[in-house]
Design a protein around this motif. Structure first.
Motif, PDB file in Angstrom:
ATOM      1  N   LYS A  43       0.250   8.630 -16.157  1.00  0.00           N
ATOM      2  CA  LYS A  43      -0.366   8.783 -14.853  1.00  0.00           C
ATOM      3  C   LYS A  43       0.710   8.810 -13.767  1.00  0.00           C
ATOM      4  CE  LYS A  43      -4.290   7.119 -13.886  1.00  0.00           C
ATOM      5  NZ  LYS A  43      -5.423   6.241 -13.482  1.00  0.00           N
ATOM      6  N   GLN A  44       0.344   9.361 -12.627  1.00  0.00           N
ATOM      7  CA  GLN A  44       1.289   9.450 -11.528  1.00  0.00           C
ATOM      8  C   GLN A  44       1.441   8.103 -10.827  1.00  0.00           C
ATOM      9  OE1 GLN A  44      -0.491  12.516  -9.112  1.00  0.00           O
ATOM     10  NE2 GLN A  44      -1.575  11.043  -7.837  1.00  0.00           N
ATOM     11  N   ARG A  45       2.574   7.944 -10.184  1.00  0.00           N
ATOM     12  CA  ARG A  45       2.835   6.721  -9.440  1.00  0.00           C
ATOM     13  C   ARG A  45       1.900   6.644  -8.239  1.00  0.00           C
ATOM     14  NH1 ARG A  45       9.084   5.354  -8.480  1.00  0.00           N
ATOM     15  NH2 ARG A  45       8.926   5.783 -10.721  1.00  0.00           N
ATOM     16  N   GLU A  46       1.353   5.454  -7.991  1.00  0.00           N
ATOM     17  CA  GLU A  46       0.401   5.288  -6.912  1.00  0.00           C
ATOM     18  C   GLU A  46       0.804   4.143  -5.994  1.00  0.00           C
ATOM     19  OE1 GLU A  46      -3.509   4.119  -8.110  1.00  0.00           O
ATOM     20  OE2 GLU A  46      -2.823   2.400  -9.304  1.00  0.00           O
ATOM     21  N   LEU A  47       0.424   4.279  -4.748  1.00  0.00           N
ATOM     22  CA  LEU A  47       0.657   3.216  -3.781  1.00  0.00           C
ATOM     23  C   LEU A  47      -0.271   2.047  -4.067  1.00  0.00           C
ATOM     24  CD1 LEU A  47       1.933   2.174  -1.080  1.00  0.00           C
ATOM     25  CD2 LEU A  47      -0.023   3.232   0.064  1.00  0.00           C
ATOM     26  N   VAL A  48       0.291   0.853  -4.104  1.00  0.00           N
ATOM     27  CA  VAL A  48      -0.488  -0.370  -4.270  1.00  0.00           C
ATOM     28  C   VAL A  48      -0.725  -1.024  -2.914  1.00  0.00           C
ATOM     29  CG1 VAL A  48      -0.589  -2.652  -5.333  1.00  0.00           C
ATOM     30  CG2 VAL A  48       0.409  -0.725  -6.587  1.00  0.00           C
ATOM     31  N   ALA A  49       0.339  -1.271  -2.184  1.00  0.00           N
ATOM     32  CA  ALA A  49       0.259  -1.901  -0.874  1.00  0.00           C
ATOM     33  C   ALA A  49       1.548  -1.629  -0.130  1.00  0.00           C
ATOM     34  CB  ALA A  49       0.028  -3.409  -0.998  1.00  0.00           C
ATOM     35  N   GLY A  50       1.449  -1.531   1.186  1.00  0.00           N
ATOM     36  CA  GLY A  50       2.658  -1.283   1.949  1.00  0.00           C
ATOM     37  C   GLY A  50       2.492  -1.529   3.428  1.00  0.00           C
ATOM     38  N   PHE A  51       3.626  -1.618   4.088  1.00  0.00           N
ATOM     39  CA  PHE A  51       3.704  -1.675   5.543  1.00  0.00           C
ATOM     40  C   PHE A  51       4.152  -0.320   6.052  1.00  0.00           C
ATOM     41  CE2 PHE A  51       4.239  -6.214   4.624  1.00  0.00           C
ATOM     42  CZ  PHE A  51       3.412  -6.783   5.583  1.00  0.00           C
ATOM     43  N   SER A  52       3.456   0.198   7.029  1.00  0.00           N
ATOM     44  CA  SER A  52       3.904   1.409   7.696  1.00  0.00           C
ATOM     45  C   SER A  52       5.005   1.062   8.684  1.00  0.00           C
ATOM     46  CB  SER A  52       2.734   2.078   8.416  1.00  0.00           C
ATOM     47  OG  SER A  52       2.345   1.312   9.543  1.00  0.00           O
ATOM     48  N   SER A  53       5.613   2.096   9.253  1.00  0.00           N
ATOM     49  CA  SER A  53       6.662   1.864  10.243  1.00  0.00           C
ATOM     50  C   SER A  53       6.138   1.125  11.464  1.00  0.00           C
ATOM     51  CB  SER A  53       7.299   3.192  10.667  1.00  0.00           C
ATOM     52  OG  SER A  53       6.333   4.064  11.231  1.00  0.00           O
ATOM     53  N   GLY A  54       4.835   1.218  11.713  1.00  0.00           N
ATOM     54  CA  GLY A  54       4.227   0.508  12.815  1.00  0.00           C
ATOM     55  C   GLY A  54       3.761  -0.895  12.482  1.00  0.00           C
ATOM     56  N   GLY A  55       3.963  -1.327  11.244  1.00  0.00           N
ATOM     57  CA  GLY A  55       3.607  -2.671  10.844  1.00  0.00           C
ATOM     58  C   GLY A  55       2.211  -2.819  10.267  1.00  0.00           C
ATOM     59  N   ARG A  56       1.462  -1.749  10.198  1.00  0.00           N
ATOM     60  CA  ARG A  56       0.116  -1.820   9.643  1.00  0.00           C
ATOM     61  C   ARG A  56       0.167  -1.840   8.127  1.00  0.00           C
ATOM     62  NH1 ARG A  56      -5.019   2.008  11.362  1.00  0.00           N
ATOM     63  NH2 ARG A  56      -6.544   1.041   9.955  1.00  0.00           N
ATOM     64  N   THR A  57      -0.678  -2.653   7.526  1.00  0.00           N
ATOM     65  CA  THR A  57      -0.748  -2.725   6.080  1.00  0.00           C
ATOM     66  C   THR A  57      -1.819  -1.787   5.551  1.00  0.00           C
ATOM     67  OG1 THR A  57      -2.293  -4.588   6.154  1.00  0.00           O
ATOM     68  CG2 THR A  57       0.053  -5.111   6.020  1.00  0.00           C
ATOM     69  N   ASN A  58      -1.596  -1.321   4.340  1.00  0.00           N
ATOM     70  CA  ASN A  58      -2.603  -0.538   3.657  1.00  0.00           C
ATOM     71  C   ASN A  58      -2.571  -0.864   2.175  1.00  0.00           C
ATOM     72  OD1 ASN A  58      -0.746   1.841   2.442  1.00  0.00           O
ATOM     73  ND2 ASN A  58      -0.145   1.440   4.569  1.00  0.00           N
ATOM     74  N   TYR A  59      -3.746  -0.783   1.547  1.00  0.00           N
ATOM     75  CA  TYR A  59      -3.903  -1.168   0.154  1.00  0.00           C
ATOM     76  C   TYR A  59      -4.683  -0.113  -0.602  1.00  0.00           C
ATOM     77  CZ  TYR A  59      -2.712  -5.922   1.686  1.00  0.00           C
ATOM     78  OH  TYR A  59      -2.092  -7.030   2.213  1.00  0.00           O
ATOM     79  N   LYS A  64      -7.795  -4.160  -3.109  1.00  0.00           N
ATOM     80  CA  LYS A  64      -8.241  -4.810  -1.880  1.00  0.00           C
ATOM     81  C   LYS A  64      -9.012  -6.079  -2.202  1.00  0.00           C
ATOM     82  CE  LYS A  64      -8.448  -0.840   1.244  1.00  0.00           C
ATOM     83  NZ  LYS A  64      -9.328   0.050   2.036  1.00  0.00           N
ATOM     84  N   GLY A  65      -8.672  -7.145  -1.491  1.00  0.00           N
ATOM     85  CA  GLY A  65      -9.304  -8.423  -1.713  1.00  0.00           C
ATOM     86  C   GLY A  65      -8.639  -9.263  -2.772  1.00  0.00           C
ATOM     87  N   ARG A  66      -7.740  -8.677  -3.548  1.00  0.00           N
ATOM     88  CA  ARG A  66      -7.043  -9.411  -4.604  1.00  0.00           C
ATOM     89  C   ARG A  66      -5.541  -9.501  -4.354  1.00  0.00           C
ATOM     90  NH1 ARG A  66      -6.802  -7.396  -9.527  1.00  0.00           N
ATOM     91  NH2 ARG A  66      -7.121  -5.217  -8.882  1.00  0.00           N
ATOM     92  N   PHE A  67      -4.957  -8.452  -3.793  1.00  0.00           N
ATOM     93  CA  PHE A  67      -3.519  -8.412  -3.546  1.00  0.00           C
ATOM     94  C   PHE A  67      -3.254  -8.562  -2.058  1.00  0.00           C
ATOM     95  CE2 PHE A  67      -2.150  -5.600  -7.403  1.00  0.00           C
ATOM     96  CZ  PHE A  67      -2.829  -6.451  -8.254  1.00  0.00           C
ATOM     97  N   THR A  68      -2.137  -9.188  -1.732  1.00  0.00           N
ATOM     98  CA  THR A  68      -1.707  -9.339  -0.352  1.00  0.00           C
ATOM     99  C   THR A  68      -0.227  -9.036  -0.242  1.00  0.00           C
ATOM    100  OG1 THR A  68      -3.359 -11.075   0.041  1.00  0.00           O
ATOM    101  CG2 THR A  68      -1.569 -10.864   1.637  1.00  0.00           C
ATOM    102  N   ILE A  69       0.127  -8.170   0.694  1.00  0.00           N
ATOM    103  CA  ILE A  69       1.522  -7.871   0.931  1.00  0.00           C
ATOM    104  C   ILE A  69       1.986  -8.620   2.173  1.00  0.00           C
ATOM    105  CG2 ILE A  69       1.069  -5.787   2.304  1.00  0.00           C
ATOM    106  CD1 ILE A  69       3.588  -4.568   0.931  1.00  0.00           C
ATOM    107  N   SER A  70       3.192  -9.139   2.131  1.00  0.00           N
ATOM    108  CA  SER A  70       3.780  -9.840   3.256  1.00  0.00           C
ATOM    109  C   SER A  70       5.262  -9.511   3.318  1.00  0.00           C
ATOM    110  CB  SER A  70       3.560 -11.354   3.153  1.00  0.00           C
ATOM    111  OG  SER A  70       4.160 -11.874   1.976  1.00  0.00           O
ATOM    112  N   ARG A  71       5.898  -9.899   4.401  1.00  0.00           N
ATOM    113  CA  ARG A  71       7.306  -9.563   4.553  1.00  0.00           C
ATOM    114  C   ARG A  71       8.059 -10.624   5.337  1.00  0.00           C
ATOM    115  NH1 ARG A  71       6.743  -4.445   8.775  1.00  0.00           N
ATOM    116  NH2 ARG A  71       5.754  -5.621  10.476  1.00  0.00           N
TER     117      ARG A  71
END
Length: 121
Positions: A43-59, A64-71
């Motif tokens: 399967k192709q590589r997929e985004l799990v979670a990340g911060f955009s350049s503006g600081g917004r998170t996406n999952y 969602k609801g199980r993983f949390t990204i922090s920095r």
């Protein structure tokens, strides 16, 4: 000379937690975006979670609801806290970042070597 190091993989039972750290090192001027991807064989590589350049998170919807990204910007680190892991979460997880090595140049994309997350009883 920029490196992303991701030492946190391992074997986890279903329902268990795992925390994946990633640290960027080298000649870093700034990090515009940082996150985690995963890939399963076939399967192709997929985004799990990340911060955009503006600081917004996406999952990804599946985490969602199980993983949390922090920095920790001061340490050039990002963390993925994974809870209630499911067998379908098993994959090689890759840290990813868009990094500027100079204020005079645009960012380049960097990848970690990948760390194996295995979810099994």
């Amino acid at each position: 000379q920029v490196q992303l190091v991701e030492p946190g993989g391992g074997l986890v039972q279903p329902g268990g937690p795992l925390r994946l750290p990633c640290v960027a090192s080298g000649s870093i001027s700034s990090i515009d975006a940082m996150g985690w991807y995963r890939q399963v064989p076939g399967k192709q590589r997929e985004l799990v979670a990340g911060f955009s350049s503006g600081g917004r998170t996406n999952y990804a919807d599946s985490v969602k609801g199980r993983f949390t990204i922090s920095r920790d910007n001061a340490k050039n680190m990002v963390f993925l806290q994974m809870n209630n892991l499911k067998p379908e979460d098993a994959a090689v997880y890759y840290c990813n970042a868009n990094i500027r090595t100079s204020v005079w140049r645009g960012p380049a994309m960097y990848w970690g070597q990948g760390t194996q997350v295995t979810v099994t009883s």
